[in-house]
Design a protein around this motif. Structure first.
Motif, PDB file in Angstrom:
ATOM      1  N   VAL A  16       5.068  10.739   4.855  1.00 14.34           N
ATOM      2  CA  VAL A  16       3.614  10.933   4.914  1.00 14.34           C
ATOM      3  C   VAL A  16       3.158  11.895   3.823  1.00 14.34           C
ATOM      4  N   TYR A  17       3.900  12.999   3.647  1.00 12.69           N
ATOM      5  CA  TYR A  17       3.539  13.981   2.618  1.00 12.69           C
ATOM      6  C   TYR A  17       3.585  13.363   1.216  1.00 12.69           C
TER       7      TYR A  17
ATOM      8  N   GLY B 264       3.161  10.230   0.467  1.00  9.10           N
ATOM      9  CA  GLY B 264       2.012   9.339   0.311  1.00  9.10           C
ATOM     10  C   GLY B 264       0.724  10.088   0.055  1.00  9.10           C
ATOM     11  N   VAL B 265       0.519  11.179   0.804  1.00  6.74           N
ATOM     12  CA  VAL B 265      -0.695  11.986   0.619  1.00  6.74           C
ATOM     13  C   VAL B 265      -0.709  12.605  -0.777  1.00  6.74           C
ATOM     14  N   ARG B 266       0.461  13.122  -1.213  1.00  8.45           N
ATOM     15  CA  ARG B 266       0.532  13.733  -2.536  1.00  8.45           C
ATOM     16  C   ARG B 266       0.255  12.703  -3.627  1.00  8.45           C
ATOM     17  N   SER B 267       0.785  11.483  -3.471  1.00  6.58           N
ATOM     18  CA  SER B 267       0.518  10.434  -4.459  1.00  6.58           C
ATOM     19  C   SER B 267      -0.960  10.073  -4.486  1.00  6.58           C
ATOM     20  N   ALA B 268      -1.580  10.014  -3.301  1.00  5.66           N
ATOM     21  CA  ALA B 268      -3.009   9.700  -3.243  1.00  5.66           C
ATOM     22  C   ALA B 268      -3.835  10.780  -3.919  1.00  5.66           C
ATOM     23  N   ILE B 269      -3.494  12.063  -3.650  1.00  6.53           N
ATOM     24  CA  ILE B 269      -4.220  13.170  -4.279  1.00  6.53           C
ATOM     25  C   ILE B 269      -4.043  13.136  -5.792  1.00  6.53           C
ATOM     26  N   HIS B 270      -2.801  12.871  -6.230  1.00 10.90           N
ATOM     27  CA  HIS B 270      -2.537  12.797  -7.671  1.00 10.90           C
ATOM     28  C   HIS B 270      -3.329  11.652  -8.308  1.00 10.90           C
TER      29      HIS B 270
END
Length: 235
Positions: free
Chosen positions: A38-39, A41-47
């Motif tokens: 999950v982390y 995925g969230v980090r990729s989305a933020i990036h």
């Protein structure tokens, strides 16, 4: 015997109702893997959002720089920025990495009147260049221009770039494109600004016509012959 059987049955019920240590550790390991996924995925989305925002901001910066340069150069005025040793006025100075001219700024910035604008490509100290604009007031008593604050960065992170000019000489002969504008008593008819930003962002070759010709008339602003890029004008 009966009591012993009851205790044995109670122990088996307790084991059935709880979890062993291995089961708890396994569940925790699965939960940790899930949280890592999950982390990630969230980090990729933020990036991705940040990269998209940075790309949009960069495109906006390039577009704003182009609009400013086109608008200001097109409004260049027949107002001296300096004089030669024999008192001849200089209206425009241009080299491969710097140009000087007078133009009014748009909006509230123009309340101070026409100003000397100095466009300059300078080393950014990181292996590239940046395009800076320095504004200066032109005192009415002929004193040297007075800079207004620090230079402003119009565009940074430039891999390569330069200015070139085209127009006519004093005998009205057409001059080819050149990296220097030698006759400061005349304005070039066209100014070309070539920039290559880092990151693969495009900068269409920008050719800006200057409409004013200080040599066209005495005591008034004249229009350059062919300044509207008619069939007989400069292209």
């Amino acid at each position: 015997m009966k009591g012993r059987a009851a205790n044995h049955h109670h122990g088996r019920a307790n084991r059935a109702a709880g979890f062993t240590l291995l089961e708890v550790l396994g569940a925790l390991a699965l939960l940790a893997l899930l949280l890592v996924g999950v982390y990630g995925g969230v980090r990729s989305a933020i990036h991705g959002v940040r990269s998209g925002s940075a790309a949009i901001a960069r495109v906006d910066q390039i577009g704003s720089a182009q609009r400013f340069l086109r608008g200001e150069l097109a409004q260049a005025l027949a107002q001296p920025i300096a004089h030669t040793d024999n008192g001849r006025p200089i209206y425009f100075a241009g080299s491969a990495h710097e140009m000087r001219y007078v133009a009014p700024l748009p909006g509230y910035l123009g309340k101070l009147g026409p100003q000397l604008q100095v466009l300059k490509l300078v080393d950014d100290g990181k292996g590239g260049q940046r395009l800076e604009l320095q504004l200066a007031l032109l005192p009415p008593d002929g004193q040297p221009p007075k800079p207004l604050g620090e230079p402003q960065v119009l565009l940074d992170h430039i891999k390569d770039g330069g200015f070139s000019y085209r127009g006519r000489d004093a005998q009205n002969r057409e001059l080819p494109w050149g990296a220097d504008w030698a006759d400061g008593s005349r304005l070039p008819q066209l100014v070309r600004i070539r920039l290559q930003p880092h990151g693969g962002y495009g900068w269409p070759e920008l050719d800006v016509p200057l409409r004013v010709d200080p040599a066209a008339a005495v005591g008034r602003v004249g229009l350059l012959p062919g300044s509207m890029l008619s069939p007989g004008g400069v292209r």
